[in-house]
Design an enzyme around this catalytic site. Structure first.
Site, short mmCIF file in Angstrom:
data_model
loop_
_atom_site.label_atom_id
_atom_site.label_comp_id
_atom_site.label_asym_id
_atom_site.label_seq_id
_atom_site.Cartn_x
_atom_site.Cartn_y
_atom_site.Cartn_z
N THR A 52 40.75 41.56 31.51
CA THR A 52 41.24 42.10 30.24
C THR A 52 42.76 42.04 30.29
O THR A 52 43.37 42.73 31.11
CB THR A 52 40.79 43.56 30.05
OG1 THR A 52 39.38 43.61 30.14
CG2 THR A 52 41.24 44.09 28.70
N LYS A 108 38.17 42.32 22.11
CA LYS A 108 38.01 43.39 23.10
C LYS A 108 38.94 44.58 22.78
O LYS A 108 38.51 45.72 22.77
CB LYS A 108 38.33 42.81 24.49
CG LYS A 108 38.60 43.81 25.57
CD LYS A 108 37.44 44.01 26.50
CE LYS A 108 37.73 45.16 27.46
NZ LYS A 108 36.60 45.59 28.19
N LYS A 142 44.56 51.57 29.82
CA LYS A 142 45.04 50.19 29.93
C LYS A 142 44.72 49.40 28.66
O LYS A 142 45.58 48.74 28.09
CB LYS A 142 44.39 49.51 31.14
CG LYS A 142 44.72 48.03 31.23
CD LYS A 142 43.86 47.26 32.20
CE LYS A 142 44.02 45.77 31.94
NZ LYS A 142 43.26 44.93 32.84
P1 NAD Z 1 39.63 45.49 40.78
O1 NAD Z 1 41.00 46.00 41.07
O2 NAD Z 1 38.46 46.15 41.43
O3 NAD Z 1 39.54 43.92 41.16
C1 NAD Z 1 40.59 43.01 40.97
C2 NAD Z 1 40.66 42.15 42.23
O4 NAD Z 1 41.60 41.11 42.03
C3 NAD Z 1 41.09 42.92 43.47
O5 NAD Z 1 40.09 42.82 44.47
C4 NAD Z 1 42.40 42.24 43.88
O6 NAD Z 1 42.58 42.19 45.30
C5 NAD Z 1 42.21 40.87 43.29
N1 NAD Z 1 43.42 40.10 43.08
C6 NAD Z 1 44.57 40.48 42.45
N2 NAD Z 1 45.45 39.44 42.42
C7 NAD Z 1 44.84 38.40 43.04
C8 NAD Z 1 45.21 37.07 43.30
N3 NAD Z 1 46.41 36.57 42.94
N4 NAD Z 1 44.35 36.28 43.96
C9 NAD Z 1 43.14 36.73 44.35
N5 NAD Z 1 42.72 37.99 44.11
C10 NAD Z 1 43.56 38.81 43.47
O7 NAD Z 1 39.49 45.50 39.20
P2 NAD Z 1 38.12 45.43 38.35
O8 NAD Z 1 37.66 46.81 38.04
O9 NAD Z 1 37.21 44.45 38.98
O10 NAD Z 1 38.69 44.83 36.97
C11 NAD Z 1 39.04 43.46 36.83
C12 NAD Z 1 39.33 43.19 35.37
O11 NAD Z 1 38.19 43.52 34.58
C13 NAD Z 1 40.50 44.02 34.81
O12 NAD Z 1 41.26 43.20 33.96
C14 NAD Z 1 39.79 45.15 34.06
O13 NAD Z 1 40.58 45.66 33.00
C15 NAD Z 1 38.56 44.41 33.54
N6 NAD Z 1 37.41 45.30 33.25
C16 NAD Z 1 37.04 46.24 34.17
C17 NAD Z 1 35.95 47.05 33.88
C18 NAD Z 1 35.50 48.11 34.87
O14 NAD Z 1 34.66 48.95 34.49
N7 NAD Z 1 35.98 48.10 36.10
C19 NAD Z 1 35.26 46.91 32.66
C20 NAD Z 1 35.64 45.90 31.79
C21 NAD Z 1 36.74 45.10 32.08
#
Ligand code: NAD
Length: 298
Positions: A94, A169, A244
């Protein structure tokens, strides 16, 4: 058709999403900067790569699931030159609509193809493969991504061109944020008027006040037993994630000069609330702040 997929970002969402691609028979080369996330993903059948560039070499499709726009754009700068020309880049993170459009442009400049495909459904949906995808990009790109999205979710909607998925979204979540505040304020007003939660729920949930924030994620305990209010506001949809998304919506409101007073106000309220509780509380817990502050104004 089985595809070779590079999956970058194996966190709370990306880990289970990539695992569902493996279950559906795709070859997944995964990478995450966090060694623990990468190790856990390996246990679900993903082939670990030593770097993002290594993961994308030889991939048909690259899927990213990263925290924010800057992570996606920085990563694209590193990997666009190492992928095979014509590779489809699907970003499920997102991020800002403007960043999503920039990501599409950079992909096209590098002779790749792009699709923004953010999700709703949270970690539970990611694990159960019941996510909803909102996609932005060309018809051919959406059609190519569809079987992969189907392996990770229950529904994929093609919303329009570049950035349209992110636009859908944040518009949806702006409705959700505003409606959660409205429902919460109504319950607190009801309390001050001696109205029981159940009575207000019984009326509003079958009348014109009906909405998801009331009938599924009811912010007071009792009327909807499965709502986070019944488990001391354990998420659910974390306050920090709502803050966010509303911040992204507020950016777009300002950039477009849209007269969305409630959208901007709700972003401000959730930013303050998330500063206190972070990811520890469901976004419906804001009802407690409204209740606490109401005492001050009486
Ligand atoms: P998270 O922090 O658990 O996972 C993100 C991952 O990306 C981490 O493991 C981090 O180490 C990795 N990362 C960051 N930069 C990197 C790079 N350059 N190379 C490789 N890995 C890298 O976050 P999440 O909860 O999985 O959310 C991910 C996305 O999904 C966000 O944009 C969030 O807004 C969206 N989202 C999350 C949810 C939720 O309920 N968690 C729901 C809908 C949307």
């Amino acid at each position: 058709m089985s595809r070779t997929v590079a999956f970058i970002g194996l966190g709370h969402m990306g880990g289970p999403m990539a695992a569902n691609l493996v279950k559906a028979g795709h070859r997944v080369h995964g990478f995450d900067l966090d060694a623990t996330a990468l190790r856990e993903a390996t246990g679900t059948g993903i082939t670990p790569a030593g770097s993002a560039a290594e993961a994308v070499a030889g991939a048909d499709v690259v899927i990213t699931m990263l925290p924010a726009g800057r992570h996606v754009l920085d990563l694209y700068d590193t990997i666009l030159s190492t992928a095979r020309p014509g590779t489809l880049f699907v970003d499920c993170s997102t991020i800002d609509v403007a960043d999503a459009r920039t990501a599409h442009e950079r992909a096209e400049t590098a002779r790749m193809r792009g699709l923004d495909a953010p999700v709703s459904g949270g970690v539970v949906g990611a694990e159960a493969a019941t996510l909803t995808f909102m996609a932005g990009g060309g018809h051919a790109e959406f059609a190519e991504a569809e079987p992969l999205l189907a392996a990770m979710g229950k529904r994929a909607v093609h919303c329009g061109g570049a950035g349209a998925g992110q636009a859908a979204k944040i518009c949806n979540n702006m409705i959700l944020g505003v409606s959660m505040i409205a429902v919460s304020e109504a319950f607190v007003l009801g309390e001050s008027l001696g109205l029981s939660h159940q009575a207000l729920y019984d009326v509003a949930s079958t009348a014109s006040g009906q909405c998801w924030a009331l009938s599924v994620n009811c912010p007071v305990p009792g009327p909807v037993p499965a709502s986070p209010a019944n488990r001391d506001y354990r998420p659910g949809f974390a306050a920090s994630l709502m803050a966010k998304d509303l911040g992204l919506a507020a950016n777009a409101v300002r950039a477009g000069g849209v007269h969305a007073e409630l959208g901007l106000k709700v972003a401000e309220l959730y930013a303050a609330y998330a500063e206190q509780v972070g990811a520890a509380e469901d976004f419906s817990g804001i009802v407690r702040i409204i209740r606490d502050h109401s005492g001050e104004q009486a």
